[in-house]
Design a protein around this motif. Sequence first.
Motif, PDB file in Angstrom:
ATOM      1  N   THR A 150       4.433  99.130 -66.277  1.00  0.00           N
ATOM      2  CA  THR A 150       3.212  99.324 -66.868  1.00  0.00           C
ATOM      3  C   THR A 150       2.980  97.702 -67.832  1.00  0.00           C
ATOM      4  OG1 THR A 150       4.462 100.292 -68.629  1.00  0.00           O
ATOM      5  CG2 THR A 150       3.371 101.565 -67.280  1.00  0.00           C
ATOM      6  N   SER A 151       3.804  96.919 -67.417  1.00  0.00           N
ATOM      7  CA  SER A 151       3.580  95.604 -68.179  1.00  0.00           C
ATOM      8  C   SER A 151       2.258  94.926 -67.935  1.00  0.00           C
ATOM      9  CB  SER A 151       4.840  94.702 -67.758  1.00  0.00           C
ATOM     10  OG  SER A 151       4.445  94.268 -66.556  1.00  0.00           O
ATOM     11  N   HIS A 152       1.382  95.095 -66.765  1.00  0.00           N
ATOM     12  CA  HIS A 152       0.360  94.418 -66.772  1.00  0.00           C
ATOM     13  C   HIS A 152      -0.888  95.136 -67.519  1.00  0.00           C
ATOM     14  CE1 HIS A 152      -3.262  92.902 -64.191  1.00  0.00           C
ATOM     15  NE2 HIS A 152      -2.264  92.191 -63.974  1.00  0.00           N
ATOM     16  N   ASP A 153      -2.034  94.179 -67.912  1.00  0.00           N
ATOM     17  CA  ASP A 153      -3.071  94.335 -68.440  1.00  0.00           C
ATOM     18  C   ASP A 153      -3.829  95.830 -68.251  1.00  0.00           C
ATOM     19  OD1 ASP A 153      -2.516  92.770 -70.559  1.00  0.00           O
ATOM     20  OD2 ASP A 153      -3.971  91.376 -70.088  1.00  0.00           O
ATOM     21  N   PHE A 154      -3.623  95.844 -66.699  1.00  0.00           N
ATOM     22  CA  PHE A 154      -4.249  97.016 -66.232  1.00  0.00           C
ATOM     23  C   PHE A 154      -3.688  98.203 -66.804  1.00  0.00           C
ATOM     24  CE2 PHE A 154      -4.061 100.552 -63.302  1.00  0.00           C
ATOM     25  CZ  PHE A 154      -5.246 100.798 -62.960  1.00  0.00           C
ATOM     26  N   TRP A 155      -2.428  98.585 -67.010  1.00  0.00           N
ATOM     27  CA  TRP A 155      -2.017  99.687 -67.543  1.00  0.00           C
ATOM     28  C   TRP A 155      -2.320  99.601 -69.136  1.00  0.00           C
ATOM     29  CZ3 TRP A 155      -0.997 103.654 -65.106  1.00  0.00           C
ATOM     30  CH2 TRP A 155      -0.368 103.662 -63.651  1.00  0.00           C
ATOM     31  N   LEU A 156      -2.424  98.319 -69.778  1.00  0.00           N
ATOM     32  CA  LEU A 156      -2.476  98.353 -71.136  1.00  0.00           C
ATOM     33  C   LEU A 156      -4.008  98.830 -71.218  1.00  0.00           C
ATOM     34  CD1 LEU A 156      -1.719  97.169 -74.064  1.00  0.00           C
ATOM     35  CD2 LEU A 156      -2.581  95.121 -73.151  1.00  0.00           C
ATOM     36  N   LYS A 157      -4.969  98.557 -70.638  1.00  0.00           N
ATOM     37  CA  LYS A 157      -6.283  99.048 -70.690  1.00  0.00           C
ATOM     38  C   LYS A 157      -6.488 100.336 -70.589  1.00  0.00           C
ATOM     39  CE  LYS A 157     -10.809  97.634 -71.015  1.00  0.00           C
ATOM     40  NZ  LYS A 157     -11.386  96.841 -72.143  1.00  0.00           N
ATOM     41  N   ASN A 158      -5.816 100.851 -69.565  1.00  0.00           N
ATOM     42  CA  ASN A 158      -6.033 102.445 -69.023  1.00  0.00           C
ATOM     43  C   ASN A 158      -5.088 103.426 -70.020  1.00  0.00           C
ATOM     44  OD1 ASN A 158      -7.651 102.679 -66.656  1.00  0.00           O
ATOM     45  ND2 ASN A 158      -6.387 100.862 -66.235  1.00  0.00           N
ATOM     46  N   LEU A 159      -4.114 102.889 -70.486  1.00  0.00           N
ATOM     47  CA  LEU A 159      -3.160 103.892 -71.282  1.00  0.00           C
ATOM     48  C   LEU A 159      -3.708 103.647 -72.921  1.00  0.00           C
ATOM     49  CD1 LEU A 159       0.210 103.021 -70.105  1.00  0.00           C
ATOM     50  CD2 LEU A 159      -0.879 105.019 -69.818  1.00  0.00           C
ATOM     51  N   GLY A 160      -4.330 102.520 -73.261  1.00  0.00           N
ATOM     52  CA  GLY A 160      -4.665 102.282 -74.667  1.00  0.00           C
ATOM     53  C   GLY A 160      -3.599 101.605 -75.229  1.00  0.00           C
TER      54      GLY A 160
END
Lengths: 345, 271
Positions: A150-160
Amino acid sequence: MSVSYAAILWNKQKKVYDIGVLIFVLSFTVLFFAGHAVLHPNATFETILIRNFGLLAFLMLHLILVIGPLTRLNPKFLIILYNRRHLGVTMFIMAATHGVFSILNFHSLSNTNPLKSVFLSNLQYDSLINFPFQVLGFFALIILALMATTSHDFWLKNLGPKVWKSLHMLVYLAYALIILHVVLGALQNETSPILFGVVFFGFVIIASLHVLSGLKEQPADVAIDDAKSEFVRACNTSEIKENRAKIVTVSGERVAIFKYNGKLSAVNNFCRHQGGPLGEGKIIDGCITCPWHGYQYRPEDGQSPPPFTEKVETFHLKLEGDQVWIDPKPLPEGTPVQPVTMNNG
Amino acid sequence: MDNEEFYIGWQEGAFIGVKKARKWFFISSVVLLVTFGVTYLLVVDKFVESYFDYSNLTEVKGQVVEYPVFGIRTELEGQVITVPLVGFGKFDALPVLNELRKQSRGKKFNEIEVTLRGTLIYNEDKVWMELTEGMESILLIEDRLFPPIKIESVGSQMISGEIVDPKCFFGVMNPAYNKIHRSCAIRCISGGIPPVLAIRDGQEFSDYYFVTDENGQPINEAVLQFVGTPVKLSGTVEKVDDWKVIKVSSPFLSAIEYDYTSEMADCLSYK
């Protein structure tokens, strides 16, 4: 900062960083094998491999954990923080190699499923000294895997940002599990107290840096408002450097009050990217720029400039002489607030 | 840090001050970690001299023995020794023993000579062999009469040591004892590999006993919970050729107990 997702947005600094990490990992591995060939020729290849990657992961985790407090104590280390995710993913690869080879070596080719064997071979869960230490390493590896994936910004954006940050704070649980994994495992086979001392030294360094950085930030965490407050005094204008901010705590949240071009604006201190401290950032090109990864927000409305969409809460300010007052009630994210103009510029 | 030295990661360049910080961090990290690596290499416990002759199959000719464990009595480097036999992975070689019984056509094992092929495991003066190829390990069975194997009774003894899985201990893994190897040893012993009591003389292991029940039968399941920790075993001891056996008296659990004194000494003095 990017509006679209890419595997890695390379720039010169990231390349320098990653090349440094790669050189370190390869050099350590070569020297570790060479050292065994000279000093411990009877060691088996599998043993050296498992120990090499276990040690590398353990040492790199220490480096990762000191970066955060170091940057708080001295912002020049932000260059190390910027690409910390790559260091984290590299560390996970080392830990996973250690874990997979250990499971293959110690648990495969037997009468039980290797994963079941990790949990069910040694059943002395009621004993501290005989505790099945491999289980601790297994759970630490699961946490590190979650963090790496989850280190990528994709996960950051989707998880909040808050969920993402909470997930990644599990690194401290992983560290505790790994310390126990090492102390109840590998160290139990060694006769030298030096190795135990080194593990303890590493823990002391990490704990000390966290305590020191916490003490440095403590004054900003003293709330200046109470439940009934409307406007409360925050600071004097002279306490804020040009294009910089003063951090205060109101309504249980840190707020950054910026001074720029003879004006004052206040926004929530929590960057929507990774929770970086906006108040330790700087106004660049008219935008608040986060010190961690360079995410930007306009001070007058807390919105990232188009095409970016990140928003933070804003706050009303007022001036009485050179005293800055703040309304503790946060406005919804991205709400425009007229900046306060200072008479003396 | 002055106002001009605000680092933004996505910019191509970096100011001298932050570049210096990166250099300082990198050099300090390398120095610290290399120091640790060297310290580790200098203080880590020595590895015993053992060897698994991986990927190299050896033919061994001799007499099949069943007691105290399945093995082949043969001459190696001018000495007659018993080479215990184990299977591939964490298993015994009993399927091969059963096949030998079939192929011997009713003859006793002291009436035939067999040639087996497998992977040798060395540890100082002890040699084991993994029958890597399973049934294909049996190459030849010929008629030959061997004299009976001498079994010498030594009497009742209480012995302190550590129960290990001999396949790993004698060479497949190194090191293969103590708590760090417990799970693997439990898997090996539960897979049928005969448990061995290894006796320490100071820092080194110096003597070994096969552990059986009072009738000389396998005791694998009963010893599992005691593997990889200091234990005391009481029972009758026999010498069988170049190996020793301790036959623990029933019930098993009362004959095997944790050696708390040794455990405490381990904790206090790092052994």
